[in-house]
Scaffold this motif. Structure first.
Motif, PDB file in Angstrom:
ATOM      1  N   CYS A 211    -143.938 -78.213  69.807  1.00  0.00           N
ATOM      2  CA  CYS A 211    -143.665 -79.776  68.779  1.00  0.00           C
ATOM      3  C   CYS A 211    -145.335 -80.275  67.866  1.00  0.00           C
ATOM      4  O   CYS A 211    -144.949 -81.536  66.964  1.00  0.00           O
ATOM      5  CB  CYS A 211    -143.548 -80.469  69.327  1.00  0.00           C
TER       6      CYS A 211
ATOM      7  N   ARG B 273    -148.880 -85.241  75.989  1.00  0.00           N
ATOM      8  CA  ARG B 273    -147.679 -84.940  75.580  1.00  0.00           C
ATOM      9  C   ARG B 273    -147.346 -83.443  75.672  1.00  0.00           C
ATOM     10  O   ARG B 273    -148.219 -82.866  75.306  1.00  0.00           O
ATOM     11  CB  ARG B 273    -148.062 -84.711  73.916  1.00  0.00           C
ATOM     12  N   LEU B 274    -146.229 -83.650  76.251  1.00  0.00           N
ATOM     13  CA  LEU B 274    -145.696 -82.336  76.277  1.00  0.00           C
ATOM     14  C   LEU B 274    -144.635 -82.646  75.453  1.00  0.00           C
ATOM     15  O   LEU B 274    -143.791 -82.903  74.886  1.00  0.00           O
ATOM     16  CB  LEU B 274    -145.545 -82.678  77.633  1.00  0.00           C
ATOM     17  N   ASP B 275    -143.941 -80.746  75.615  1.00  0.00           N
ATOM     18  CA  ASP B 275    -142.541 -80.731  74.791  1.00  0.00           C
ATOM     19  C   ASP B 275    -141.096 -80.503  75.601  1.00  0.00           C
ATOM     20  O   ASP B 275    -141.473 -79.545  76.447  1.00  0.00           O
ATOM     21  CB  ASP B 275    -142.598 -79.923  73.720  1.00  0.00           C
TER      22      ASP B 275
ATOM     23  N   ALA C  10    -148.004 -79.525  74.161  1.00  0.00           N
ATOM     24  CA  ALA C  10    -146.723 -79.156  73.013  1.00  0.00           C
ATOM     25  C   ALA C  10    -146.761 -78.509  72.072  1.00  0.00           C
ATOM     26  O   ALA C  10    -147.215 -78.944  70.795  1.00  0.00           O
ATOM     27  CB  ALA C  10    -146.230 -80.517  73.021  1.00  0.00           C
TER      28      ALA C  10
ATOM     29  N   ARG D  16    -139.306 -74.729  79.094  1.00  0.00           N
ATOM     30  CA  ARG D  16    -140.332 -75.941  78.264  1.00  0.00           C
ATOM     31  C   ARG D  16    -141.078 -76.489  80.069  1.00  0.00           C
ATOM     32  O   ARG D  16    -142.086 -77.044  79.202  1.00  0.00           O
ATOM     33  CB  ARG D  16    -139.891 -76.175  77.763  1.00  0.00           C
TER      34      ARG D  16
ATOM     35  N   SER E 263    -142.693 -87.358  75.854  1.00  0.00           N
ATOM     36  CA  SER E 263    -142.222 -86.417  75.894  1.00  0.00           C
ATOM     37  C   SER E 263    -141.262 -87.073  74.719  1.00  0.00           C
ATOM     38  O   SER E 263    -140.869 -87.993  74.596  1.00  0.00           O
ATOM     39  CB  SER E 263    -141.490 -85.795  76.124  1.00  0.00           C
TER      40      SER E 263
END
Ligand code: 3PG
Ligand code: MG
Length: 392
Positions: free
Chosen positions: A147, A18-20, A144, A35, A57
């Motif tokens: 987030c 999970r990335l932002d 992330a 980012r 994302s």
């Protein structure tokens, strides 16, 4: 919280990452890639460990619907160039996706699922959706941080169904913020701006006991200006915020925290309009507040001069239009100046604020830059963020 860097035998493991990648976009053009750039070490690490990576994302707030303008396509392309590697963007309905659809050829090492907020289940922290996502991979990694204040499926509930770890950037940000908050020096001034009023207005209440000054600019200031009895025309505002504003002011008195809001503003008739300086009681019904005025800038400069620590999230105006960027630029310049002469310690966070500082080449003049905005403020509240709690 255990870092993915502490895990051995990652070879051939499928990682749900999970990335932002919620970067500012102007059509297909990414106007600030911070980012993306910050998570490259995580991707490079996972590649070096011979893993297979599924990137998740969101970008923007599509509210559970497919919105073509909020596709991750331009972001996927940018990552491909930066990693010199193909990344397959999966646009197929995630809910129909099964593990055997993925990584069918040997050179397929990274795939990206389309904007996770196209699915209403994401923001509902939905267990079924979490289970379904978990079935695609062997390990979950949250990188992330920006987030992690959202208790959403791909941040929170997912950790119930896979061995879960933190990523390199999340480790770095949490480590730095922990150190900063434990060593912080008074007087502390927190500047809060931006347009996400509903996210931030409640946070302010909890920040009051911790800081000496809270300077409110941007969208949230409009509500205060209105609360003080002024007409704010077509300005961005949040409905029914009067009781929280009242509480903010009364709490600020008992806790000895000064709440500072604009004395004058810059208005326009539209986002592309001509800028005009206005006193608070002179705003016309067809105008909108788009920046802070010169008296306000002056007042903020004085407060920065009297502070030892500055924490800043959210621009003072609609800086995307240079006509309304002056307030934010003047805040940045003053912090930079005092930072260079070692008078203050400065921390800045948030996608838009970082973008603004990159535009004016000031990003290296802050002591610490967080990718996070809302998450940064909630961290300052002293709360354990849902995404971090889930990793612990
Ligand atoms: C951010 O930009 O702060 C994060 O990506 C979270 O976005 P959100 O405020 O839409 O949840
Ligand atoms: Mg943002």
């Amino acid at each position: 919280m255990k870092s993915i860097t502490e895990v051995t035998n990652l070879s051939n493991k499928k990682i749900l990452l999970r990335l932002d990648l919620n970067v500012p976009l102007n059509g297909d053009v990414i106007t600030d890639t911070t980012r993306i750039d910050k998570i490259l070490p995580t991707l490079k690490f996972l590649i070096s460990q011979n893993t297979k990576i599924i990137i998740i994302s969101h970008v923007g707030r599509p509210k559970g619907k497919v919105i073509n303008e909020l596709s991750l396509r331009p972001i996927c392309r940018d990552l491909e160039v930066k990693l010199s590697q193909n990344i397959k963007l999966i646009s197929k309905n995630i809910k129909e996706l099964v593990s055997k659809d993925l990584f069918n050829s040997d050179d397929e090492k990274i795939i990206m699922l389309e904007n996770i907020r196209f699915y209403p289940e994401e923001e509902k922290n939905n267990q079924q959706f979490a289970k379904h996502l978990a079935a695609l991979a062997d390990i979950y990694v949250n990188d992330a941080f920006s987030c992690s204040h959202r208790a959403h499926t791909s941040i929170h509930d997912i950790t119930n169904f896979l061995p879960s770890y933190s990523g390199l950037q999340l480790d770095l940000e949490v480590g730095a913020l922990k150190k900063i908050t434990s060593e912080i020096k008074n007087p502390i001034t927190c500047i809060i701006g931006g347009s996400k009023v509903s996210t931030k207005i409640n946070i302010i209440r909890n920040l009051i006991p911790k800081f000496d000054n809270i300077i409110i600019v941007g969208g949230m200031a409009n509500n205060i200006i209105k609360y003080m009895g002024n007409d704010i025309g077509k300005s961005l505002q949040e409905n029914s915020s009067d009781s929280i504003i009242k509480e903010i002011f009364s709490l600020s008195e008992t806790k000895n925290c000064k709440i500072v809001y604009p004395k004058d503003v810059i208005v326009g008739k539209s986002l592309n309009g001509t800028p005009q300086i206005k006193e608070l009681n002179k705003i016309s019904p067809d105008e909108m507040i788009l920046d802070i005025g010169p008296k306000t800038i002056n007042m903020i400069h004085n407060i920065i001069d009297e502070s030892n620590t500055i924490l800043w999230n959210g621009p003072a105006g609609y800086f995307e239009n240079p006509s309304f960027a002056n307030g934010s630029i003047e805040i940045a310049k003053k912090i930079t100046e005092n930072n260079k002469s070692n008078k203050i310690y400065s921390v800045v966070g948030g996608g838009d604020t970082v973008s603004l500082l990159n535009n004016i080449n000031s990003i290296n003049d802050f002591n610490f830059v967080s990718t996070a905005g809302g998450a940064f403020l909630e961290y300052l509240e002293g709360k354990e963020l849902p995404g971090i709690k889930a990793l612990n």
